[in-house]
Design an enzyme around this catalytic site. Sequence first.
Site, mmCIF file in Angstrom:
data_model
loop_
_atom_site.group_PDB
_atom_site.id
_atom_site.type_symbol
_atom_site.label_atom_id
_atom_site.label_comp_id
_atom_site.label_asym_id
_atom_site.label_seq_id
_atom_site.Cartn_x
_atom_site.Cartn_y
_atom_site.Cartn_z
ATOM 1 N N ARG A 22 -13.150 46.393 -49.320
ATOM 2 C CA ARG A 22 -13.319 46.549 -50.775
ATOM 3 C C ARG A 22 -14.615 45.845 -51.207
ATOM 4 O O ARG A 22 -15.598 46.471 -51.554
ATOM 5 C CB ARG A 22 -12.088 45.988 -51.506
ATOM 6 N N ASP A 23 -14.600 44.542 -51.134
ATOM 7 C CA ASP A 23 -15.756 43.743 -51.561
ATOM 8 C C ASP A 23 -17.013 44.131 -50.779
ATOM 9 O O ASP A 23 -18.124 44.169 -51.324
ATOM 10 C CB ASP A 23 -15.409 42.260 -51.329
ATOM 11 N N HIS A 216 -13.490 31.722 -51.507
ATOM 12 C CA HIS A 216 -14.183 32.991 -51.268
ATOM 13 C C HIS A 216 -15.684 32.738 -51.459
ATOM 14 O O HIS A 216 -16.175 32.687 -52.578
ATOM 15 C CB HIS A 216 -13.647 34.027 -52.269
ATOM 16 N N HIS A 218 -19.862 33.315 -50.633
ATOM 17 C CA HIS A 218 -20.914 34.254 -50.250
ATOM 18 C C HIS A 218 -22.041 33.481 -49.579
ATOM 19 O O HIS A 218 -22.264 32.304 -49.882
ATOM 20 C CB HIS A 218 -21.434 34.994 -51.483
ATOM 21 N N CYS A 249 -23.257 40.920 -53.526
ATOM 22 C CA CYS A 249 -23.618 41.262 -54.888
ATOM 23 C C CYS A 249 -24.918 42.039 -54.831
ATOM 24 O O CYS A 249 -25.836 41.676 -54.092
ATOM 25 C CB CYS A 249 -23.783 39.978 -55.693
ATOM 26 N N ASN A 258 -20.726 38.345 -48.604
ATOM 27 C CA ASN A 258 -19.662 37.429 -48.207
ATOM 28 C C ASN A 258 -19.987 36.803 -46.856
ATOM 29 O O ASN A 258 -20.690 37.394 -46.044
ATOM 30 C CB ASN A 258 -18.361 38.216 -48.050
HETATM 31 ZN ZN ZN Z 1 -17.097 38.465 -52.260
#
Ligand code: ZN
Length: 314
Positions: A22-23, A216, A218, A249, A258
Amino acid sequence: MAQDNRTPGETRRVQVREVGPRDGFQNEPETIATADKIRLIDALGRAGLTRIEVASFVRPDVIPQLSDGIEVLKGIDLPEDVERMVLVPNSKGLDNALKVRDLFEDIALFVSASQTHNKRNINRTVEETMADVKVMGKRIATEGLKFCAVIATSFGCPFEGKVPMERVLDLAAEFAEAGATEIGFGDTTGMANPAYVREFFTAALERLPQVELTAHFHNTRGQGLANAYAALEAGCTSFEASFGELGGCPVPVGSTGNIATEDLVGMFHEMGVDTGLDLEKLVEAARAAQSVLGRKLTSHSLIAGPVQWAPAAS
Ligand code: ZN
């Protein structure tokens, strides 16, 4: 300083959850075929992960990369004990998700700690989002699903800069009150540093002892693993990461996303921290993602391979 309650010699055990499908996929420039997504998620399932974030119920015109979420959910074949998580942006998204309620176990609701990021991301104020969260929390409980929360920009916002810790922890408390049993703190654009992370998780674990708190990070500025280590030392036992270091991002362009699941898991294993995961199989899944995307990914373990200790010289 966080208190260490472990008995000497006890193996530390942490949960590492996968968010790449997903991310990760959401922020990759390529369109990934549905069949390839299914193949990659199934490969992750074989690595022993207990949760994979597989789809999102955001509007397909906003995030076209994830528009095949339902087909992906229907196509994947994961071991029984793997929780399938979906991301839901609002009540409308929840309506759509609940139409296929049998295809997942966990729902993630999210907000940004910074007002500007929240508005730019989902076009609502933080207060509007949290009002909707309260309504959605009740529906999630009625459905018997697991309610996970995500607070983006917990460690800094690209538009507003520093985000006060109290603001983030207040939002976390609101989520807990709305029924969330797990709350993730996202360093959405890689602005955290290890000293602050240690302070943050120490305070968060003290304030919300009844909720599982997830880190979480990055790797936008190369501090992702150092931040994960700082969170671990503060007592955090739940982490999210993305295989192949996928995603992140889109701003700034070209920045990495990530932390890579295989880098995080490799670090933990070298430190004697148990994850229950098969590192070789994680690297295999990342390698498969690399060949699907047709370009080199930035995961260090993928480039160098996991640590191999040479047999002792005779
Ligand atoms: Zn993330």
